[in-house]
Motif scaffolding. Structure first.
Motif, short mmCIF file in Angstrom:
data_model
loop_
_atom_site.label_atom_id
_atom_site.label_comp_id
_atom_site.label_asym_id
_atom_site.label_seq_id
_atom_site.Cartn_x
_atom_site.Cartn_y
_atom_site.Cartn_z
N ARG A 81 0.31 -4.05 -6.74
CA ARG A 81 1.05 -5.20 -6.20
C ARG A 81 2.14 -4.74 -5.23
O ARG A 81 2.37 -5.36 -4.19
N LEU A 82 2.83 -3.65 -5.61
CA LEU A 82 3.86 -3.11 -4.72
C LEU A 82 3.26 -2.64 -3.41
O LEU A 82 3.81 -2.92 -2.32
N ARG A 83 2.13 -1.98 -3.50
CA ARG A 83 1.48 -1.49 -2.29
C ARG A 83 1.04 -2.65 -1.39
O ARG A 83 1.21 -2.62 -0.16
N ASP A 84 0.48 -3.71 -2.02
CA ASP A 84 0.05 -4.87 -1.24
C ASP A 84 1.25 -5.57 -0.58
O ASP A 84 1.14 -6.10 0.54
N SER A 85 2.38 -5.59 -1.29
CA SER A 85 3.57 -6.23 -0.71
C SER A 85 4.07 -5.47 0.51
O SER A 85 4.53 -6.06 1.49
N GLN A 86 3.95 -4.15 0.45
CA GLN A 86 4.36 -3.33 1.60
C GLN A 86 3.44 -3.52 2.79
O GLN A 86 3.85 -3.35 3.94
N LEU A 87 2.18 -3.92 2.48
CA LEU A 87 1.20 -4.15 3.55
C LEU A 87 1.18 -5.60 4.00
O LEU A 87 0.41 -5.97 4.89
N GLY A 88 2.00 -6.43 3.37
CA GLY A 88 2.06 -7.83 3.75
C GLY A 88 0.88 -8.66 3.29
O GLY A 88 0.56 -9.68 3.90
N ASP A 89 0.25 -8.24 2.21
CA ASP A 89 -0.92 -8.96 1.70
C ASP A 89 -0.46 -10.23 0.98
O ASP A 89 0.44 -10.20 0.13
#
Length: 287
Positions: A81-89
């Motif tokens: 979830r953190l990674r997706d937030s950094q990618l703007g998902d």
């Protein structure tokens, strides 16, 4: 509903009367069935055959030393979830996208009543069984991340296996119906062999069983061969097409069974039989 379901064995699984009684009692009581017994006595296969017999889906949860009770409920992948937030998902706005359902969740929400196998529970940490007490008792659990309560639509038939590697907590045992699968006696073993090998020669079964039980009864044996190892050995004996007297030889050079690698699984037991053969030769020489 539980009264309508009965297990009477299957054509591929030789179940003793006591085992069938245990399965049906657990179904009637709506308690987990705890199955113990030597490795290779068909504990895991039982769950497959119960599911097949009552035409229920089978959900398998194989336990490892690193398995935690929470894994059976669900896991929250915060890193993803953190990674997706950094990618703007956009998926990050719905936390349920990061909830991975466990085997209990799968069993609780199955469309049809399922058979849930918790295999080799004694491999996990000693606290593992206690951590599942409420969930197995009440058939529900709470998902804190999504604030939802998961309640079993219909109670799965829970079969739990143990190889007795460690003691299970008393509180857990109280909630289970227990059955120990004793090692098959010769008559039952013949039935098991007949299920797996329809065309096997009767003399081979007779002589192989004598050798097999003699091996199991050898004092000092570290690992006694199991039913599954006997079946492997018989398969090899059939392929090699040994002469009828191959298993009845009185030659001390042949005290170790032919193709013994299917029965003896460590060097200590092989050395034990080599010593027995040496001692037998010495006795013959002395006479």
């Amino acid at each position: 509903m539980s009264e309508e379901i009965r297990f009477d064995g299957t054509k591929n699984y030789v179940a003793t009367e006591n085992l069938m009684v245990a399965v049906n009692a657990a179904i009637t009581l709506e308690r987990p069935l705890l199955i113990k017994g030597e490795p290779g006595t068909g504990k895991t296969v039982l769950a497959h055959e119960v599911a097949k017999a009552i035409k229920a889906p089978l959900i398998e949860w194989h336990i490892k030393s690193t398995t935690k009770a929470q894994h059976g409920l669900y896991e929250y992948d915060a890193v993803k979830r953190l990674r997706d937030s950094q990618l703007g998902d956009d998926r990050v706005h719905d936390i349920s996208n990061y909830i991975m359902r466990g085997k209990l969740w799968e069993g609780f929400t199955a469309k049809d009543r399922s058979v849930l196998l918790i295999d080799e529970i004694d491999k996990a940490d000693i606290e593992f069984p206690n951590d599942l007490l409420l969930e197995l008792d009440r058939m529900e659990f709470f998902v804190y991340e999504t604030q939802e309560r998961i309640v079993a639509k219909q109670r799965p038939i829970v079969i739990i296996t143990s190889n007795n590697e460690k003691e299970l907590p008393d509180a857990f045992l109280r909630r289970c119906f227990f059955h120990y699968i004793s090692f098959p006696e010769e008559d039952t073993m013949r039935e098991i062999i007949d299920v797996h090998f329809h065309d096997i020669q009767s003399f081979l079964v007779r002589d192989a069983l004598k050798v097999f039980y003699d091996v199991r009864d050898t004092p000092g044996l570290k690992k006694r061969p199991s039913t599954s190892e006997l079946l492997d050995w018989l398969k090899l004996l059939m392929v090699e097409d040994l002469p009828p007297d191959a298993l009845r030889s009185q030659d001390t050079q042949k005290l170790i069974p032919p193709l013994y690698g299917a029965l003896l699984k460590n060097e200590q037991d092989v050395q034990l039989f080599e010593r027995l053969a040496f001692m037998a030769r010495r006795e013959q020489g002395g006479n």
